[in-house]
Design an enzyme around this catalytic site. Structure first.
Site, mmCIF file in Angstrom:
data_model
loop_
_atom_site.group_PDB
_atom_site.id
_atom_site.type_symbol
_atom_site.label_atom_id
_atom_site.label_comp_id
_atom_site.label_asym_id
_atom_site.label_seq_id
_atom_site.Cartn_x
_atom_site.Cartn_y
_atom_site.Cartn_z
ATOM 1 N N GLY A 1 0.800 -1.214 0.000
ATOM 2 C CA GLY A 1 0.000 0.000 0.000
ATOM 3 C C GLY A 1 0.831 1.262 0.000
ATOM 4 O O GLY A 1 0.299 2.365 -0.179
ATOM 5 N N LYS A 2 2.133 1.142 0.182
ATOM 6 C CA LYS A 2 3.012 2.309 0.169
ATOM 7 C C LYS A 2 3.023 2.984 -1.197
ATOM 8 O O LYS A 2 3.428 4.142 -1.319
ATOM 9 C CB LYS A 2 4.429 1.910 0.572
ATOM 10 C CG LYS A 2 4.557 1.404 1.999
ATOM 11 C CD LYS A 2 4.219 2.461 3.029
ATOM 12 C CE LYS A 2 4.475 1.975 4.448
ATOM 13 N NZ LYS A 2 4.130 2.994 5.463
ATOM 14 N N ASP A 3 2.585 2.261 -2.238
ATOM 15 C CA ASP A 3 2.480 2.888 -3.558
ATOM 16 C C ASP A 3 1.577 4.106 -3.505
ATOM 17 O O ASP A 3 1.849 5.129 -4.139
ATOM 18 C CB ASP A 3 1.905 1.889 -4.569
ATOM 19 C CG ASP A 3 2.938 0.911 -5.083
ATOM 20 O OD1 ASP A 3 4.118 1.282 -5.162
ATOM 21 O OD2 ASP A 3 2.567 -0.232 -5.390
ATOM 22 N N ALA B 1 3.416 6.917 -1.636
ATOM 23 C CA ALA B 1 4.600 7.351 -2.386
ATOM 24 C C ALA B 1 4.208 8.250 -3.552
ATOM 25 O O ALA B 1 4.840 9.281 -3.806
ATOM 26 C CB ALA B 1 5.375 6.131 -2.886
#
Length: 356
Positions: A46-48, A51
């Site tokens: 989920g860091k996409d 980011a």
């Protein structure tokens, strides 16, 4: 055709991750336990989402960040698409495959000893100094992403992930997950609470993190922070990317919407990860396993037929050298489930669990 916004293939794949019911686990606990598969974002976490939002919030041809790996991988992927250089500083308590992935994506990596944020050699502080130094040299404008304090992180989960989850499951009774930067649980949790105040938001916290006491008692403190016991370099948990010794800007925006906290121990996470692989076919990482343990504990406190949602942050392939490595697990004084018949503690007293 001219009215259609053109984005890269990577960016187009971010978000709209499926919500999946853990059928075997749900049947066992008598409640519906769902997982939002954030591991199916193009960068594997989920860091996409964060980011992309944070990169758009800052300009510069050199991206610098301190990260346990996942945010760095997302940033490195975005930098490849945009032709920007990427420098990532990692703590040394992360699986080595994350560094190899980052370098394969063209990022320059530095690994430093894990330390408290007050230590100038904490990986975030080192990354900040590298960005400052690069700007002093003046060859290219460097931008420090600052995922812990950059509230674009919170914003993307409040404005996108939370509404997305609500569309998928309007009848949820509890949302349960751990905290890394704090952006995900704060953003989703606050959105859900504002939609329906009865939704329980519960934090899952690993050993050594101060957030459990912050939520339960109002003071951010962990036993490992006692002055006589405090180590310059701390390795309190095998869970990667979660646990904090402070309230970040991102977490602060949603901390008042978190109802309670649960402490999950490393052995519980190891046991649950192996159980999920055997019974649900999901190969998950350390933080995801902790999230599911927390979801089960919360489920068993709620009435039968309640609905609980948690997050699968990433998959097991980023944890092969540590969390899914028998020798490493044994070196931590833990038991490897493959050596004996182990059932996760949160379900072992439920009738029928031993037969699975």
């Amino acid at each position: 055709m001219n009215d259609i916004a053109i984005v890269s293939a990577y960016e187009a794949l971010i978000g709209n991750t499926p919500l999946v019911k853990l059928s075997t686990l749900s049947r066992l606990v008598g409640r519906s336990v769902y997982v939002k598969m954030e591991s199916l974002n193009p960068g594997g976490t989920g860091k996409d989402r964060a980011a992309l939002a944070m990169r758009r919030s800052k300009t510069g041809g050199l991206v610098v960040e301190g990260t346990s790996g996942s945010t760095g991988i997302a940033l490195a992927s975005l930098c490849q698409r945009r032709g920007h250089a990427c420098v990532v500083v990692l703590p040394d308590d992360q699986a080595s495959e994350k560094q190899r992935i980052l370098e394969a994506l063209g990022a320059e990596t530095y690994v430093v000893s894990n330390a408290a944020i007050a230590n100038p050699n904490h990986y975030v502080n080192v990354a900040r100094r590298l960005a400052v130094r690069a700007n002093e040299l003046g060859t290219v404008r460097a931008v420090f992403i600052d995922q812990f304090e950059n509230v674009s992180n919170f914003d993307t989960h409040y404005e996108q992930t939370g509404p997305e989850l609500w569309r998928q499951c309007k009848n949820l009774d509890a949302f349960v997950m751990s905290s890394g930067t704090g952006g995900t649980i704060a953003g989703i949790g606050r959105f859900l609470k504002e939609k329906h105040v009865s939704v329980k938001v519960v934090l899952v916290d690993p050993p050594g993190s101060a957030l459990y006491h912050k939520i339960q008692h109002g003071v951010a403190f962990a036993n490992q922070q006692r002055e006589r016991e405090l180590k310059r370099h701390r390795y309190d948990t095998l869970a990667e990317g979660i646990g904090l010794d402070r309230v970040t800007n991102n977490l602060a925006l949603g901390v008042d919407f978190i109802d309670s906290a649960i402490r999950v121990m490393d052995q519980e996470a190891v046991d649950m990860a192996h159980w999920l692989l055997a019974n649900e076919g999901l190969w998950v990482g350390s933080s995801s396993a902790m999230n599911v343990v927390g979801a089960v504990r919360v489920a068993l406190q709620l009435p039968s037929k309640s609905t609980i949602v948690t997050i699968i942050c990433d998959a097991g392939q980023r944890h092969v050298t540590r969390f899914w490595n028998r020798d490493f697990i044994l070196s931590r004084g833990l038991e490897w489930p493959g050596d004996c018949e182990r059932i996760p503690g949160c379900i072992q007293n439920i009738e029928g669990s031993a037969a699975l």
